[in-house]
Design an enzyme around this catalytic site. Sequence first.
Site, PDB file in Angstrom:
ATOM      1  N   ASN A  10       0.854  -0.997  -0.303  1.00  0.00           N
ATOM      2  CA  ASN A  10      -0.229   0.230   0.112  1.00  0.00           C
ATOM      3  C   ASN A  10       1.528   1.809  -0.121  1.00  0.00           C
ATOM      4  OD1 ASN A  10      -1.674   1.812   0.027  1.00  0.00           O
ATOM      5  ND2 ASN A  10      -2.175   1.572   2.565  1.00  0.00           N
ATOM      6  N   TRP A  11       1.099   1.955  -0.867  1.00  0.00           N
ATOM      7  CA  TRP A  11       1.809   3.363  -1.267  1.00  0.00           C
ATOM      8  C   TRP A  11       2.052   4.040  -0.649  1.00  0.00           C
ATOM      9  CZ3 TRP A  11       3.968   2.239  -7.232  1.00  0.00           C
ATOM     10  CH2 TRP A  11       4.565   1.167  -7.261  1.00  0.00           C
ATOM     11  N   SER A 216       3.500  -2.158  10.555  1.00  0.00           N
ATOM     12  CA  SER A 216       4.596  -1.936  10.517  1.00  0.00           C
ATOM     13  C   SER A 216       5.661  -2.982  10.651  1.00  0.00           C
ATOM     14  CB  SER A 216       5.167  -1.742  12.438  1.00  0.00           C
ATOM     15  OG  SER A 216       4.846  -0.500  12.170  1.00  0.00           O
ATOM     16  N   GLY A 237       2.872  -0.490   4.422  1.00  0.00           N
ATOM     17  CA  GLY A 237       2.990  -0.280   3.785  1.00  0.00           C
ATOM     18  C   GLY A 237       4.263   1.284   4.061  1.00  0.00           C
ATOM     19  N   GLY A 238       4.773   1.568   5.110  1.00  0.00           N
ATOM     20  CA  GLY A 238       6.013   2.105   4.478  1.00  0.00           C
ATOM     21  C   GLY A 238       7.499   0.983   3.832  1.00  0.00           C
TER      22      GLY A 238
HETATM   23  P1  13P Z   1       2.804   0.491   8.187  1.00  0.00           P
HETATM   24  O1  13P Z   1       3.856  -0.911   7.149  1.00  0.00           O
HETATM   25  O2  13P Z   1       3.866   1.589   7.162  1.00  0.00           O
HETATM   26  O3  13P Z   1       2.887   0.395   9.130  1.00  0.00           O
HETATM   27  O4  13P Z   1       1.142   0.725   7.474  1.00  0.00           O
HETATM   28  C1  13P Z   1       0.722  -0.067   7.320  1.00  0.00           C
HETATM   29  C2  13P Z   1      -0.692  -0.626   6.279  1.00  0.00           C
HETATM   30  O5  13P Z   1      -1.029   0.757   7.102  1.00  0.00           O
HETATM   31  C3  13P Z   1      -0.963  -1.189   5.232  1.00  0.00           C
HETATM   32  O6  13P Z   1      -1.489  -0.879   4.752  1.00  0.00           O
END
Ligand code: 13P
Length: 254
Positions: A10-11, A216, A237-238
């Site tokens: 998820n960018w 995370s 995400g990140g």
């Molecule tokens: P992170 O991996 O940056 O914590 O984000 C998770 C997220 O919201 C994926 O949809």
Amino acid sequence: MSRTAIVAGNWKMNLDRAKARELTAAIAARRGEAAAVELVLCPPALYAETVGTALAAAKSDVALGGQNMHDKASGAFTGEVAPPMLVDLGCRYVILGHSERRTLFGETDAIVNAKTKAALAAGLTPIVCVGETLEEREGNRTEAVVTTQVNGSLAGLSPADVEKIVIAYEPVWAIGTGKVATPQQAQEVHALIRRLLAELSSPAVAAKVRLQYGGSVKPDNAADLAAQPDIDGALVGGASLKADDFLGIAKAFA
Ligand code: 13P
């Protein structure tokens, strides 16, 4: 058990077009490192065509997904993206009810439910997100909150539709915080979600649904999560913004 693992990136609202192209090419080139895992890239909607073109140029089977959509197929909804538009750009997946949509943009379970039905009607696979806040966890309300979200978001779905969806458990307190749920905490909620799915459809259908953990996830914590019986992938995400990290996570699920 024969669920194919699924790892999605998820960018969010990051990157620019050149970087989106570069990241896509890098992931496509190294896709073989996690060949057994289904991979999905969810760029900002405006870049879906760019990413889709880069995947096609690489003859890649990495799938494309949206991060959100409207529940109507067309109409006077300024600024919105319709399900058929995502399909038109080659999207096969769409993230729905992400906690950022729920908390920052007021999406209720009823809205997520309408979007889930619209995605299925358009031929998209919804990745429906659920998860509790820190306050809810500390108040011992995780089970109640997740139960309400799952039942509300999936209300009225036929067993055949339940079988098609993906659910992402993303504890809000773990998103973008560097605080990952322990594998035991995540497994406990994933097992709860599978029980809820069994009640909504049947145990046989629930056993086929893929459940992702998100919050995370990094290459160094992915293997312990992947070892849990009800964790079938990750919504990242990140770490999905770096090819090395995204593939490192994917490999843990291979
Ligand atoms: P992170 O991996 O940056 O914590 O984000 C998770 C997220 O919201 C994926 O949809």
